[in-house]
Each structure stands twice: as structure tokens, then as C-alpha cells.
Motif scaffolding. Sequence first.
Motif, mmCIF file in Angstrom:
data_model
loop_
_atom_site.group_PDB
_atom_site.id
_atom_site.type_symbol
_atom_site.label_atom_id
_atom_site.label_comp_id
_atom_site.label_asym_id
_atom_site.label_seq_id
_atom_site.Cartn_x
_atom_site.Cartn_y
_atom_site.Cartn_z
ATOM 1 N N VAL A 117 0.816 -1.219 0.000
ATOM 2 C CA VAL A 117 0.000 0.000 0.000
ATOM 3 C C VAL A 117 0.847 1.266 0.000
ATOM 4 O O VAL A 117 0.368 2.327 -0.418
ATOM 5 C CB VAL A 117 -0.993 0.015 1.191
ATOM 6 N N ALA A 118 2.111 1.179 0.447
ATOM 7 C CA ALA A 118 2.958 2.371 0.503
ATOM 8 C C ALA A 118 3.786 2.570 -0.761
ATOM 9 O O ALA A 118 4.125 3.706 -1.108
ATOM 10 C CB ALA A 118 3.888 2.299 1.715
ATOM 11 N N PRO A 120 4.653 1.815 -5.028
ATOM 12 C CA PRO A 120 3.841 1.796 -6.262
ATOM 13 C C PRO A 120 4.016 0.562 -7.135
ATOM 14 O O PRO A 120 3.672 0.599 -8.311
ATOM 15 C CB PRO A 120 4.359 3.049 -6.992
ATOM 16 N N TYR A 121 4.528 -0.531 -6.593
ATOM 17 C CA TYR A 121 4.865 -1.676 -7.440
ATOM 18 C C TYR A 121 3.665 -2.237 -8.201
ATOM 19 O O TYR A 121 3.782 -2.631 -9.363
ATOM 20 C CB TYR A 121 5.518 -2.784 -6.600
ATOM 21 N N ALA A 122 2.506 -2.285 -7.561
ATOM 22 C CA ALA A 122 1.324 -2.824 -8.241
ATOM 23 C C ALA A 122 0.936 -1.941 -9.427
ATOM 24 O O ALA A 122 0.634 -2.438 -10.518
ATOM 25 C CB ALA A 122 0.153 -2.946 -7.265
ATOM 26 N N ARG A 123 0.966 -0.623 -9.212
ATOM 27 C CA ARG A 123 0.634 0.286 -10.306
ATOM 28 C C ARG A 123 1.655 0.197 -11.431
ATOM 29 O O ARG A 123 1.308 0.221 -12.615
ATOM 30 C CB ARG A 123 0.543 1.727 -9.787
ATOM 31 N N VAL A 137 6.497 8.378 -7.284
ATOM 32 C CA VAL A 137 7.298 8.513 -6.068
ATOM 33 C C VAL A 137 6.743 7.593 -4.987
ATOM 34 O O VAL A 137 5.558 7.686 -4.632
ATOM 35 C CB VAL A 137 7.297 9.972 -5.568
ATOM 36 N N ALA A 138 7.590 6.714 -4.483
ATOM 37 C CA ALA A 138 7.172 5.790 -3.432
ATOM 38 C C ALA A 138 7.111 6.507 -2.090
ATOM 39 O O ALA A 138 7.963 7.336 -1.760
ATOM 40 C CB ALA A 138 8.143 4.618 -3.352
#
Length: 321
Positions: A117-118, A120-123, A137-138
Amino acid sequence: MSATNRAHVLLWTDAATAYLDAIQAAGLADRVAVDTLPRKEKPSPEQLARTEVLMAGAVPPGLLPAMPRLRWAQAMSAGVDNWLALPDLPPALTLTCARGTHTESMPENIIGALFHVAKPYARVAEYQKQSKWVHTVAQPLTGKTLGILGLGAIGQEVARIAVALGMHVIGTKRRPTRIPNVAEVLAPSQTDEVLAQSDFVLLLLPATPETENFIDAKRLARMKPTAWLLNFGRGQIVDDGDLMAATKDGKIAGALLDVFRQEPLPSEHPFWTAPGIVVLPHIGGPHPQRDRFVSRLFVENLKRFLDGEPLKEVVDRTAGY
């Protein structure tokens, strides 16, 4: 010891080998007579009549009262709400749970959820399917506050890892005591203080009458609008409608759910498409060698049972876990 003097044990599981091996390795094989039964089969009248010790994931109504010699039942999971919901759970039956056997898999999976959730790997994975380079930006975990409702063995291990990542950890415990890696340990009555301070709220509460719909619109309103809710406890803890309203209206940033009131989650359930909600198929606790951990506890309890000693992880029926 003759076969007639051995304690009769029924292992009602599809993975009996790990338990049989553990019984053998502990030197208890000559003290017990063991029946094994796949989950899809029902105990025979003979098995019902002779079983003194039962190990099972769950049992249907009507089974336990049909076991006149049954003295102890070992649940294969930490949660026992399905056992306690039985209308005919014998009052004198000692029930033990598998509390503490998730301490390897579950904390890792919870930390993975925090990263999910923190970061952006899924996106980014979705962008790759479209061959799109999108600068993202992560968000850091360092410096963020993790609030844990239910600081048992799992919560304490999560706290240890979270602090190593630079997070600030607070939480609640039924009987507050000082806990390593936890800056503040509060009573359940101070839950609102935890909700107000936390960037991530982790639910590890058991299913009891007191925790039914524990997270409702009122408590969700106590959270920061930038905060995430992560439920790895029980589905009954959260009011589903109130949660969907909170994520839709931006009252909280989102929710990641690993447990639900009905599992598998029905395909028509609105959680699947609700904005801001991530659905996990109850991956928190399972482990490739989970039976090895449960068998270790079961065999320790079996020796205690045979020696007339107090059992470990006995369920407090009043507390509900």
C-alpha cells in the motif's frame, strides 16, 4: 503399554503425516492409538466411541456430543470462533488452539502488505502491461506510525520488524504491559487514541461479541484521511458498509483486507470493485510447512495430556480466544 491402555487419538486432517512423524519423534507412539481420517470423510461409530483426543480444523454440529470419551480437542488454527459457535460444544471439553503457529508467515505477509500500500509496485506492473513509463514517487515507511490493535505474538513480531524499518509503533492489548519495540501500549478503551495517531492501522483482534463491528463509521472517522486500514484478524471486526463508505468518501486512504465474514469472498460482493479496497484471498497465515509448526504444538500438548499436565494455548471461552 498395551493397546487397550493407550489414549485414542483421531487426526481429522488431510495432512496426517506431519503429525504421525512428530508423535514418533517425540517418543509417544507407544502411548497412543492413532486414527487418521481425511476431512471429506466422517468418523465411524467406532471412532466416535473410542476417541479421547481430537485434532481437527473444524467440526460440524452433532459430532462432539457423539464422542462420549472425548476429553481434549486441538483446533488447527489460532481462531476458534467456528468452534465456539457450535450449539453443542460440551462445557467440560478442553479446547486448545494453534495460537503462536503463525509467527513465521503472518508477520512477513503483513509487512508485505505495508509495502504494497505504501509503494507503487502494483501500479507500475499495470503500467508495464501498457508499455507506459510513469514517474511515480514511493511513500516511505520510515517515520510513519503503525497502530496495532491486538498486540499478541503476531503483533509483537510485526512491531519488531516495523521498528527495524524506522517506523513508530503503538497499539492496544487487553492487559497493557510494556512490550519491546512498542512505544505505547494502551488498553482497548483507548483505541481512538491509536486510530488518531496512526498512518497504518493493523487489526489483529479475535472474533468475539465485543469485537463485532468494532471498526465502524465512528471509529473510521477517528483515523487520518491519509491512513490505511489493514485487517488480518477476523472479518467480523469491520462493518463492511461503513468501511466502503469511508474509502469511497475519502475518510481514509484505503483498506487492505485479508479476512472476510464469508470465505471465499462471493464474486458478487461489492468489496471486489469498491474504490480504495484491496482484497487478499486470506494469505496472511498459510505457510508451506504450516503442519510442521502445528504438529510441534500438538505433540507438546499430547505429552502434557498423557502426563496429566496443564495444556498450552487453552481457549478462554469467556474471552472468545
